[in-house]
Design a protein around this motif. Structure first.
Motif: not given
Length: 696
Positions: A30-37
């Motif tokens: 899945q796409k990594t959520r914005k708050e993580f690198e």
RNA sequence: GGCCUCGUAGUUCAAUGGAUAGAACGAAAGUUUCCUAAACUUUAAAUACAGGUUCGAUUCCUGUCGAGGCUACCA
């Protein structure tokens, strides 16, 4: 095209095998959520049982393996059971270079899939103009057709026009009776609106008949009831019919402008139950042709029905029941049914009237279609197709798929399938609605031998109908039946509930579009953005923005769900709206126009900032979103996607300068990125049937 | 009655069984010598209720409550 998930899939599969001897094909990123690198995220929970290690440990080990063995992976981090994978800038740049100059980012080559589908939408009745409900149908249908094309399918857009039947005759009859030979030319009205006016007129006049009939009949009924008809405390069918005929006569007198009442003598006779006299009188005294038809019609209705009432209550319930019959047989109903019979018999005058009025409607519809920006490759007319399907039913009857009921009608029992019993042919041998649907579906596959799928864009109130239809086609042995799809969309509701054309609560399509254009004009003028446009360009711009706002507003909602539309609160032009996206496109185009240097040459290396990286990834996602929206027939996915992309670009635009960037490579890249962004926005909006302006 | 949908901030909409439930409008506060302020930033604000399955439930299952649709020998 370069596919990141595929690369990662293979590497992770290998890693699982080498590290834990796990053979898994169930690896989803899945796409990594914005708050993580990170760019992609792998959830490690599914593997911990077999690996016999903690989620964190599995993540760590898989991450190490990927960095060591997969050159596109340059870093990773583990948060609980989530492995966040970072791909190299080089990877993203090479992807970007492969699409940056393409004008069909996200699209498959036209007709590359080899699949031909027919998508039916619009399907209007020719008795009234289009309304908001039709607008959703048009927009969803058109957009899904475009999305399927973008997925490489050949799409035949089709419309079936409901141009015959009792409801069409209503507007014809009303025009004939009260129309004074009005035409679109003589009144300056749009043809569909003129015809719609008479459809409403019919309904109003019919209501008047009902009101008068109810008033008069109830008065008489009360008197009769008060006299307690003899006959063992019962009222016979025969008596009811006489009563009904007398009411019918009264309505005729009412229609002629000379309303009468039942006389005391007549009431006495009815009440006494001694109806001999009245029956004899009926020939000469009150049985003209119309009344006769009424009498016979009612007789047929009542046949076999037990309508004996015990005396004792106030008789209101009984009256209501009887009145239901009377209501369905009032003079206007008889007249309109007679008109339908004449039409079916090919009566010249009736057919000519029908042709003329339908012609007006088509002219009107064409204008609306053009304004909305939809088109059709095939137009079918029910007047040509309503006979289809009968032979098919006969065949099916012979094969035992259908069966004859005692009353002579033909039906299919779908209760074992969890559906119901459904009649497919009336006892008099005439077809019902579903009969022609069976016929036309088969006809279309004959007409287009390459056809693989039929898609019907029809509201969800017809869910049951299509389940039955597809099941019947399947039972008839057509293997394409399981490919048929009901593109079922939810109703558009107003704050006060469902739209009802009879109650005048519909939002007219032409009015709505007109208002959108006006609002677009006002807003544009308010913002002082009219400079540099000539008259025609401005008109065009208002059209683009106004219809863009409306289309986006409707299409951003999942078609399956019902949606609310409040006409009082005009559609916004700020925030998550069509104009916002159009504006962003125009802004990009403005920057590109102002760029003096060329920026065609591909860069060999660059390092992205966070927003640039995010935008590239967004563009990368477009292709899979197009696929997904095709698989789920959902323009809403495209709408939500393009909004996110636009928002991200606006943030970038706000935080970083493009033209004033000093590093030449970065500037070139930003121009390329802006261009690719505008192309992606234009492509996505195109799938929604929305144009994007060069400036606004 | 039977069958099918659907209940998420005040409102309109998001969220392939995954991390701290996202946006927009509305409300409150801010950003303009700078490529178009139809923009950008910040704050407050929600999973109808009760159970269950699961490492993990807005999502799947059951029940309750609430809204809508279908239930024609109409089209």
């Amino acid at each position: 095209m370069i596919n990141a998930q595929e690369i990662l899939f293979k590497s992770v599969q290998k890693a699982l095998k080498e590290l834990y001897s796990i053979d898994s094909t169930n690896i989803v990123f899945q796409k990594t959520r914005k708050e993580f690198e990170g760019d992609f995220t792998l959830v490690t929970f599914p593997f911990i049982k077999e690996a016999k290690k903690s989620p964190e440990q599995v993540g760590q080990e898989l991450g190490d393996y990927l960095v060591k063995n997969e050159k596109t992976v340059i870093a990773f981090n583990v948060v609980k059971g989530f492995l966040n994978i970072v791909l190299s800038d080089a990877f993203w740049l090479s992807y970007f270079n492969s699409v940056k100059d393409s004008s069909f980012i996200g699209f498959k080559k036209p007709e590359s899939s080899g699949r031909t589908v027919m998508l039916e939408y619009a399907s209007p009745n020719t008795n009234k103009p289009l309304h908001l409900g039709h607008v959703r149908n048009l927009l969803v249908g058109f957009s899904v057709a475009e999305i399927l094309k973008a997925n490489g399918h050949k799409v035949i857009k089709a419309s079936i026009v409901n141009d015959r039947g009792i409801h069409i005759c209503k507007s014809m009859l009303a025009w004939k009776k009260w129309g004074n030979n009005e035409t679109p030319v003589s009144t300056g009205m749009k043809g569909d609106h003129l015809v719609g006016k008479y459809y409403v007129k019919y309904d109003q006049e019919y209501k008047k008949e009902i009101d008068y009939a109810q008033k008069t009949a109830l008065q008489a009924w009360i008197k009769i009831w008060a006299k307690k008809p003899a006959k063992e405390g019962e009222i016979s069918n025969q008596m009811i019919m006489l009563f009904a005929v007398m009411i019918f006569k009264l309505i005729q007198s009412f229609d002629q402008g000379k309303p009468k009442q039942l006389t005391e003598v007549e009431i006495d006779k009815l009440a006494s139950g001694n109806v001999q006299d009245l029956e004899e009188e009926r020939e000469e005294e009150f049985m003209d042709d119309a009344a006769h038809m009424f009498y016979n019609g009612l007789k047929k209705e009542l046949e076999g029905k037990k309508l004996f009432y015990k005396i004792g209550t106030d008789g209101k319930k009984e009256f209501d029941e009887i009145f239901e019959f009377i209501k369905a047989k009032l003079p206007l109903v008889m007249e309109v049914q007679d008109m339908l019979r004449k039409w079916e018999a090919g009566d010249k005058e009736t057919v000519n009237l029908w042709k003329m009025m339908n012609g007006w409607v088509y002219e009107g519809f064409d204008v609306t279609y053009k304004t909305v920006g939809v088109d059709f490759d095939q137009t079918y007319y029910e007047s040509n197709t309503y006979i289809l399907g009968k032979e098919i039913v006969q065949d099916g009857l012979a094969k035992g798929i259908f069966y004859k009921k005692e009353n002579g009608s033909v039906a299919i029992d779908l209760r074992p399938e969890g559906l119901d019993e459904k009649v497919v042919l009336r006892s008099d041998g005439t077809s019902v609605y579903i009969t022609q649907d069976i016929g036309t579906a088969i006809e279309r596959f004959k007409q287009f031998p390459d056809l693989k799928q039929l898609i019907y864009t029809v509201g969800n109130e017809q869910d049951f109908h299509f389940k039955v239809l597809f099941k019947i086609l399947e039972k008839l042995g057509y293997d394409w039946a399981k490919e048929c799809y009901h593109l079922s969309y939810g109703m558009v509701e107003l704050p006060e509930g469902k739209m009802k054309s009879r109650e005048g609560t519909v939002v007219d399509a032409d009015d709505l579009l007109g208002e959108m254009f006006t609002t677009a004009e006002e807003t544009t003028k308010e913002l002082g953005k009219v400079e540099g446009f000539n008259e025609d360009e401005l008109k065009d711009l208002y059209h683009t923005i106004g219809s863009g706002a409306l289309k986006y507003f409707i299409l951003k909602v999942d078609p399956k769900k019902k949606m609310l539309f409040d006409p009082k609160e005009s559609i916004d032009f700020n925030g998550n709206t069509g104009p916002f996206i159009q504006y962003t496109h125009a802004r990009i185009k403005s920057v590109l126009r102002k760029s003096e240097s060329s920026f065609e040459a591909s860069l060999n290396s660059i390092s992205f900032n966070a927003l640039e990286r995010e935008i590239i990834k967004h563009i990368y996602d477009f292709e899979s979103v197009v696929e997904e929206s095709g698989n789920t027939y959902s323009p809403a996915l495209i709408a939500n996607y393009v909004y996110e992309l636009t928002k991200t670009f606006n943030k970038f635009y706000h935080d970083h300068s493009i033209l004033k960037e000093e590093n030449e490579d970065v500037k070139v890249f930003r121009l390329q990125m802006a261009k690719a962004c505008s192309q992606t926005i234009a492509n996505a909006m195109g799938l929604l049937g929305i144009k994007v302006p060069e400036k606004m």
